[in-house]
Design an enzyme around this catalytic site. Structure first.
Site, PDB file in Angstrom:
ATOM      1  CE  LYS A  56      -4.580  -1.346   1.145  1.00 15.62           C
ATOM      2  NZ  LYS A  56      -4.454  -2.707   1.725  1.00 15.62           N
ATOM      3  CB  SER A  81      -8.109   0.754  11.751  1.00 18.28           C
ATOM      4  OG  SER A  81      -8.889  -0.285  11.238  1.00 18.28           O
ATOM      5  CD  GLU A 207     -13.538 -11.811  -3.282  1.00 22.10           C
ATOM      6  OE1 GLU A 207     -13.953 -10.660  -3.172  1.00 22.10           O
ATOM      7  OE2 GLU A 207     -14.260 -12.773  -3.627  1.00 22.10           O
ATOM      8  N   GLY A 211     -15.754 -13.708   2.585  1.00 20.55           N
ATOM      9  CA  GLY A 211     -16.055 -12.404   1.977  1.00 20.55           C
ATOM     10  C   GLY A 211     -15.828 -12.449   0.478  1.00 20.55           C
ATOM     11  CG  ASP A 213     -16.789  -8.357  -1.915  1.00 25.80           C
ATOM     12  OD1 ASP A 213     -16.039  -8.916  -1.096  1.00 25.80           O
ATOM     13  OD2 ASP A 213     -16.445  -7.375  -2.587  1.00 25.80           O
ATOM     14  CB  SER A 308      -0.556  -8.209  -0.389  1.00 27.45           C
ATOM     15  OG  SER A 308      -1.311  -9.001   0.507  1.00 27.45           O
TER      16      SER A 308
HETATM   17  C1  LIG Z   1      -5.182  -3.696   1.479  1.00 26.36           C
HETATM   18  C2  LIG Z   1      -4.546  -5.036   1.431  1.00 26.36           C
HETATM   19  C3  LIG Z   1      -4.974  -6.013   0.521  1.00 26.36           C
HETATM   20  C4  LIG Z   1      -6.131  -5.798  -0.423  1.00 26.36           C
HETATM   21  O1  LIG Z   1      -5.824  -4.813  -1.372  1.00 26.36           O
HETATM   22  P1  LIG Z   1      -6.984  -4.144  -2.261  1.00 26.36           P
HETATM   23  O2  LIG Z   1      -6.259  -3.167  -3.106  1.00 26.36           O
HETATM   24  O3  LIG Z   1      -7.952  -3.501  -1.314  1.00 26.36           O
HETATM   25  O4  LIG Z   1      -7.620  -5.238  -3.020  1.00 26.36           O
HETATM   26  C5  LIG Z   1      -4.291  -7.215   0.490  1.00 26.36           C
HETATM   27  N1  LIG Z   1      -3.272  -7.471   1.329  1.00 26.36           N
HETATM   28  C6  LIG Z   1      -2.835  -6.561   2.233  1.00 26.36           C
HETATM   29  C7  LIG Z   1      -1.696  -6.926   3.123  1.00 26.36           C
HETATM   30  C8  LIG Z   1      -3.464  -5.309   2.317  1.00 26.36           C
HETATM   31  O5  LIG Z   1      -3.026  -4.411   3.206  1.00 26.36           O
END
Ligand SMILES: *Cc1c(COP(=O)(O)O)cnc(C)c1O
Length: 323
Positions: A56, A81, A207, A211, A213, A308
């Protein structure tokens, strides 16, 4: 409703130039155990090693660096948060911009502390009595701060797409690419990069089972809203996809699959034990789909997997690993 002009790979390239030298170009790791397990060649893009611990930072930094001097002067604002809060706080600090983060009163103390540690100003609200969007709007009116949402924003999407760009540029053409899916910023950005750099690559979003969706939305052809799901994958507990992310996903994704919390825990254990890595539950979504064979892969396929994020509450993490 008019359809939005969607971001393109050119926006990802521009984002890559903006974040160069600031965001980490994270390592791509492999594991012969993982390869043997799935009978394919798996490349893990380790965004758990990104600054502030998740991809992010890419989108947050790209979005803030694009603001005009007047907007930068007014500051930025978001409600979250989770990792997006920390990403905005850190990116704003590096760019000399003030950041206000609207968080529920009962947000975990560690998350609040991390956000404040990066210099973010935390404003709390009572999530049982107040609407966070209204709280954010009031703040915006008072201060003129620019709202940066966690996924449904062109510059956020373009920034998130730089992780898959780096991955493909480093390892070459992929047959498959899997990413976690929450609101779809990461997946839609990854789709832009894969479409441009490895056009034959099949791209999956993953997903939490509780959840799904995104999966429902893809089947129905329109955004489906669900109640906030209960899952270990808190970063993907978003109840609906965005007005910008969904059209990109709908147009380009191969499919959306789900994994259970138990499969996430198995995968966290795999990374801890075999690869000596801390990956948060949400960060394990795509890897779980590969390692637990939710997506069947032809022998010898070249598979990219985005890990991620790696931000965990240590006590909770320890319990999950020991269980
Ligand atoms: C926010 C986040 C996601 C999901 O990302 P999106 O762009 O909302 O699909 C996945 N893994 C981590 C660690 C995140 O912080």
């Amino acid at each position: 409703m008019s359809s939005p002009v969607l971001p393109t790979y050119a926006d990802v390239e521009a984002a890559a130039a903006r974040i160069a030298g600031v965001a980490h170009c994270t390592p791509v790791l492999t594991s012969s155990t993982a390869d043997a397990l799935v009978g394919a060649r798996v490349f893990f893009k380790c965004e758990n090693f990104q600054r502030m611990g998740a991809f992010k930072f890419r989108g947050g930094y790209n979005a803030i660096s694009k603001l005009t001097p007047a907007q930068k002067q007014a500051g930025v604002l978001t409600f979250s948060s989770g990792n997006h809060a920390q990403a905005i706080a850190l990116a704003a600090k590096l760019l000399g911009v003030s950041a206000t983060i609207v968080m529920p009163l009962d947000a975990p103390a560690a998350k609040r502390a991390a956000t404040e540690g990066y210099g973010g100003k935390v404003v709390t609200y009572d999530r049982y009595k107040e609407d966070r969007a209204a709280v954010a709007r009031a703040l915006q009116e008072k201060t003129g701060a620019v709202l940066i949402p966690p996924y449904d924003h062109d510059d956020v999407i373009a920034g998130q797409g730089t992780a898959a760009k780096e991955l493909i540029e480093e390892v070459g053409q992929l047959d498959y690419l899997l990413t976690p899916l929450g609101g779809g910023g990461l997946l839609s950005g990854s789709l832009l990069s894969a479409g441009a750099l490895s056009p034959a690559c099949k791209v999956y979003g993953v997903e939490p089972e509780a959840g799904n969706d995104g999966q429902q939305s893809l089947r129905k052809g329109e955004v489906v809203r669900i109640d906030t799901p209960k899952t270990l994958a808190d970063g993907a507990a978003t109840p609906y996809l965005g007005d910008i992310t969904f059209p990109i996903i709908k147009q380009r994704v191969t499919d959306i699959v789900t994994v259970s919390d138990a499969q996430l825990v198995q995968t966290m254990k795999f990374f801890a034990e075999r690869m000596k890595m801390v990956v948060e539950p949400t960060g394990c979504l795509a890897a779980a789909a590969v390692l637990q064979k939710v997506v069947s892969l032809p022998a010898g396929a070249r598979v990219g997997v985005v890990l991620s994020g790696g931000n965990v509450d240590l006590a909770a993490y320890g319990k999950l690993l020991a269980g």
